[in-house]
Design an enzyme around this catalytic site. Structure first.
Site: not given
Length: 444
Positions: A20-21, A25, A110, A174, A250, A252, A368
């Site tokens: 969960g960093l 997001n 990225n 990014e 992002h 995208d 991604c």
């Protein structure tokens, strides 16, 4: 000469986990602390890449980063043997250990921004690794990313590699997740659409209030300069701050382009019509702006399903297809929209669904997982051929995953010293399979 848009997918690393960093997001945060399956994640990614190769696409792979990143842990004060460094970090700063074990480099959208030779003044393909300064776990990637890109696109006659931008919030970059190239044909000069979240040098400019804007206008402009792009081939467009605050971290996640198609949500951008007029003028050829309204698909459904984090590819037949995660099939509004989309008279005629759930649960869909590189035949021939997907590489990489990857990993497992040995053994073998040379610090 033939021209292609190649996709280079990131191989999922052995430490794929759900820590969960990534603040901002939604999927990353909501799946924190679940048990991951690195082996399944890697195989899902390989299957998607192989499926595109089987469709006749030029498809490559990019190696993952070395994790756990003991060099960063030592740099921030943890000392002793490798096992002691892990143990101390786990006890004293578990969040920092988690950041140094992330497999987030799988999301190669990225990794870098890429400009093809048809757009650049020197006629070379240009690469600038993204600095990813907004997230600690990703900010430690760019140097190794540059090494891997240089080992993959390893011919100075055709490829130009730049250093990542200065590591400061003013140049938050990014990569290709905020960049789309529009063109009539891949080999023709096109328009490069750079999407940013805020202007760092203007405190009064619009920006999100809840979640960070990870891309700055200043970074996008710097990349355009480095890549020797003319003003007439660039458009700089701001993402709507309101959608960033709804989890669209992002561009995208809210739009995707291919050739002369831009598929987007009506809430994606600021100053939409003015900027679309600029794109039309600079393209000087037919454009299809395929708008999805909020009534058709809400922002929440778009983010949860990753409708726009799909790939649009041009098949050898000339038809365009959307490569979508199976999550889009499982969302009634999104599935209904995609079934309608192929009947609307746009170049998009097919939708193909792939299971990438291990990646999706960490907040990364099909788009991604890939870095797009438009190239001509000579440039494709100049790429490190060992990184291009075919039956042999697919088999070798699946066998490699079976040999080295765990089928379950929890956040508490990241403190296991055995993970260092497993990961380095796997990556050392991978560099031999892909003929990359010594791209990792532990090999030097």
């Amino acid at each position: 000469m033939k021209h292609f848009e190649a996709n280079f997918d990131g191989l999922v690393g052995p430490t794929h986990n759900y820590a969960g960093l990534s603040f901002g997001n939604v999927a990353s945060f909501s799946n924190a602390a679940q048990t991951s399956n690195p082996k399944a994640a890697a195989k899902q990614g390989l299957q998607k890449a192989k499926s595109l190769a089987d469709l006749g696409m030029v498809q490559g792979v990019l190696a993952p980063q070395e994790r756990p990143d003991l060099y960063t842990l030592r740099r921030i004060g943890f000392s002793g043997s490798d096992a002691e460094v892990l143990q101390k970090a786990a006890q004293q700063a578990p969040a920092l250990l988690n950041a140094c074990c992330s497999a987030s480099s799988m999301w190669t959208a990225n990794a870098a921004t890429v400009s093809p030779s048809a757009d650049t003044r020197d006629g070379k393909v240009h690469f600038t690794p993204a600095n990813l300064v907004d997230k600690l776990h990703r900010s430690i990637e760019p140097v190794t990313t540059g090494n891997i890109l240089q080992a993959t696109f390893n011919n100075d006659r055709y490829f130009k590699h730049h250093q990542h931008l200065p590591e400061h919030a003013s140049f938050g970059d990014e990569g290709a997740a905020n960049h789309t190239r529009l063109c009539s044909e891949y080999g023709h000069a096109g328009v490069e659409l750079f999407v940013y979240g805020q202007t760092a040098t203007n405190p009064d400019a619009p920006k999100p209030t809840k979640y960070p804007a990870r891309q700055t206008l200043e970074a996008s402009q710097a990349v355009a300069r480095l890549h020797q792009l003319e003003d007439e081939s660039c458009v700089f467009m701001q993402q709507n701050p309101n959608v960033i605050d709804q989890g669209v971290f992002h561009n995208d996640v809210i739009s995707v382009g291919n050739k002369n198609v831009l598929f987007y949500h009506e809430q994606a951008f600021l100053d939409t019509e003015t900027k679309f007029d600029e794109i039309r003028r600079k393209m000087n050829s037919d454009m299809y702006f395929v708008k999805v309204t909020t009534e058709q698909v809400s922002i929440d459904d778009a983010v949860r399903s990753y409708l726009f984090n799909t790939q649009i590819i041009t098949l050898p037949s000339g038809e365009m297809a959307i490569i979508a995660p199976t999550n889009c099939q499982e969302n009634p509004a999104v599935f209904a929209y995609l079934n309608e989309l192929v009947t609307l008279g746009t170049p998009i005629k097919q939708v193909r669904y792939y299971d990438v759930k291990q990646s999706m649960q960490n907040g990364g869909g099909p788009a991604c997982l890939r870095l797009r590189v438009a190239m001509n035949e000579q440039e494709v021939a100049a790429v490190n051929q060992n990184t291009l997907m075919d039956d042999g590489l697919f088999t070798r990489l699946n066998t490699w995953v079976d040999r080295h990857y765990r089928d379950q990993l929890t956040v508490s497992d990241l403190a296991d010293p055995q993970l260092i040995i497993e990961s380095r053994t796997a990556l050392d073998e991978l560099t031999q399979i892909l003929k990359l040379g010594s791209v990792y610090l532990f090999q030097r």
